[in-house]
Design a protein around this motif. Structure first.
Motif, PDB file in Angstrom:
ATOM      1  N   LYS A 122      32.046  38.685  74.949  1.00  0.00           N
ATOM      2  CA  LYS A 122      33.456  38.745  74.590  1.00  0.00           C
ATOM      3  C   LYS A 122      33.960  37.346  74.286  1.00  0.00           C
ATOM      4  N   VAL A 123      35.052  37.286  73.560  1.00  0.00           N
ATOM      5  CA  VAL A 123      35.681  36.004  73.261  1.00  0.00           C
ATOM      6  C   VAL A 123      36.037  35.300  74.563  1.00  0.00           C
ATOM      7  N   GLY A 124      35.697  34.023  74.643  1.00  0.00           N
ATOM      8  CA  GLY A 124      35.952  33.231  75.844  1.00  0.00           C
ATOM      9  C   GLY A 124      34.733  33.045  76.722  1.00  0.00           C
ATOM     10  N   ASP A 125      33.676  33.837  76.510  1.00  0.00           N
ATOM     11  CA  ASP A 125      32.453  33.666  77.315  1.00  0.00           C
ATOM     12  C   ASP A 125      31.847  32.289  77.049  1.00  0.00           C
ATOM     13  N   ARG A 126      31.346  31.664  78.121  1.00  0.00           N
ATOM     14  CA  ARG A 126      30.700  30.351  78.038  1.00  0.00           C
ATOM     15  C   ARG A 126      29.191  30.563  77.903  1.00  0.00           C
ATOM     16  N   VAL A 127      28.606  29.958  76.870  1.00  0.00           N
ATOM     17  CA  VAL A 127      27.220  30.278  76.543  1.00  0.00           C
ATOM     18  C   VAL A 127      26.437  29.042  76.095  1.00  0.00           C
ATOM     19  N   SER A 128      25.115  29.164  76.190  1.00  0.00           N
ATOM     20  CA  SER A 128      24.180  28.284  75.499  1.00  0.00           C
ATOM     21  C   SER A 128      23.271  29.158  74.653  1.00  0.00           C
ATOM     22  N   ALA A 129      22.718  28.563  73.606  1.00  0.00           N
ATOM     23  CA  ALA A 129      21.736  29.263  72.776  1.00  0.00           C
ATOM     24  C   ALA A 129      20.339  28.808  73.165  1.00  0.00           C
TER      25      ALA A 129
END
Length: 384
Positions: A122-129
């Motif tokens: 969802k919009v706002g999720d903190r992520v790395s690729a």
């Protein structure tokens, strides 16, 4: 706007259905417009107009691309650098890069838009690729190697970038964006080395060469697993940091050039169970002397000044071969590693030497090339 409404109303609605918005309150509509307006149409990114040196890095403006059906758009907050970034810039990396390469493989950011078929984000999720966007589980393949960021495909030293949703991993909640940006390559490489097919266990001896990003993460993961760590460096000051992070034995290899013999003394002539080997051909013979019978040498780099057989070491890494070449890791391993980080938040907190602003990316590269750092070097991309 359509993309944001589709996410709210469901992917199966027809295009004409979006004209009927009476389901929304005024606040809902205002929030959607505000979210959409917060995504710029253009962004800045670094690229290499030619290969030769990191001094060739140049800034350009690009159009912010909208995510495809299975993609997400990420606002990148931080990027960490690898030794690989240096040798790609100089043309020493054996994998061909696309023209005008956008460099960088490691990032952390927040999702700002989502493709219509994406689930679980969802919009706002903190992520790395992940380092290789299509390496989801298991061994690397020629196909996954063609998706390595900042090498085979354009990388992450940019303000906004789309990623396939399957390549993303949620970053641990206790880490900042700067800290989380160090995870995709250095941390995952160390994790794959020590907690891959033959996991380190309590009571093992682990030898880490140097105090760069992979070595420091290897130290931390070994300590969190109950192992005894021996660390080497050319600097007493760097070794003090290694001691603070949990290394029980430290060796200055300038003062003790036969450091392999010292390792044998420390282990009562048995040798260590695991070696994080980052030197390459210049250190590998001593690493072999330092390992126990049946021990494991994890080759992850070739930063020693002896470059006589660099291709031998690189080919070992690219083949993920034993004496075990480590080609980073999969999304599945990334998720497992993050559980370890969250279970041991202080022991495994990423060690960042210095953070540079986005405008000083060249200086960050130069600092990496100096090898004066301990742990990781990070570029802060977003100002907010």
């Amino acid at each position: 706007m359509i993309q944001l409404f589709r996410r709210r109303l469901g992917p199966r609605m027809s295009h004409s259905s979006y004209k009927s918005l009476e389901f929304f309150s005024a606040n809902d509509i205002d929030h959607s417009f505000n979210t959409a307006m917060s995504i710029p149409t253009t962004a800045s990114e670094y690229y290499l107009p030619k290969i030769g040196s990191h001094e060739d890095l140049a800034l350009r403006t690009k159009k912010v691309e909208q995510p495809g059906a299975s993609d997400v758009l990420v606002k990148i907050h931080a990027v960490s650098l690898q030794f690989r970034d240096l040798i790609i810039a100089t043309g020493s990396y054996p994998v061909p890069a696309p023209p005008d390469l956008v460099p960088g493989s490691d990032m952390a950011g927040e999702i700002v838009a989502i493709g219509q078929d994406v689930k679980g984000w969802k919009v706002g999720d903190r992520v790395s690729a992940n380092f290789a966007t299509d390496h989801i589980y298991g061994d690397p393949t020629p196909a996954t190697q063609r998706t390595t960021l900042g090498g085979a495909i354009h990388g992450v030293l940019t303000e906004y970038r789309t990623f396939p949703a399957h390549s993303l991993v949620a970053i641990p909640s206790h880490l900042s964006y700067e800290e989380a940006s160090t995870l995709p390559c250095a941390a995952l490489t160390a994790y794959n080395s020590l907690l891959g097919p033959v996991p380190v266990k309590a009571g093992d001896y682990v030898l880490v060469l140097g105090t760069g990003g992979v070595s420091i993460f290897g130290l931390q993961f070994a300590v969190a697993s109950g192992a005894t760590v021996i660390a080497t460096s050319s600097s007493d000051e760097k070794l003090k940091i290694a001691s603070k992070l949990g290394a029980k034995h430290i060796i200055n290899y300038n003062k003790t050039p036969n450091w392999d013999e010292e390792v044998q003394k420390i282990t009562n002539g048995v040798g260590v169970d695991h070696v994080i080997e980052i030197g390459g051909i210049g250190t590998l013979p001593k690493s072999i002397n330092a390992i126990r019978l049946g021990g494991h040498i994890h080759i992850v780099g070739f930063v020693s000044k002896d470059t006589s057989s660099t291709n031998l070491i690189m080919n070992t890494i690219l083949k993920a071969a034993a004496i075990r070449g480590i080609l980073v890791g999969s999304v599945a391993q990334f998720k497992d590693m993050n559980r370890l980080l969250s279970a041991n938040p202080e022991t495994t907190r990423p060690y960042i030497d210095k953070v540079f602003p986005f405008e000083e990316a060249k200086q960050a590269y130069s600092y990496l090339a100096s090898q004066a750092h301990v742990g990781k070097i990070v570029i802060k991309v977003s100002k907010d």
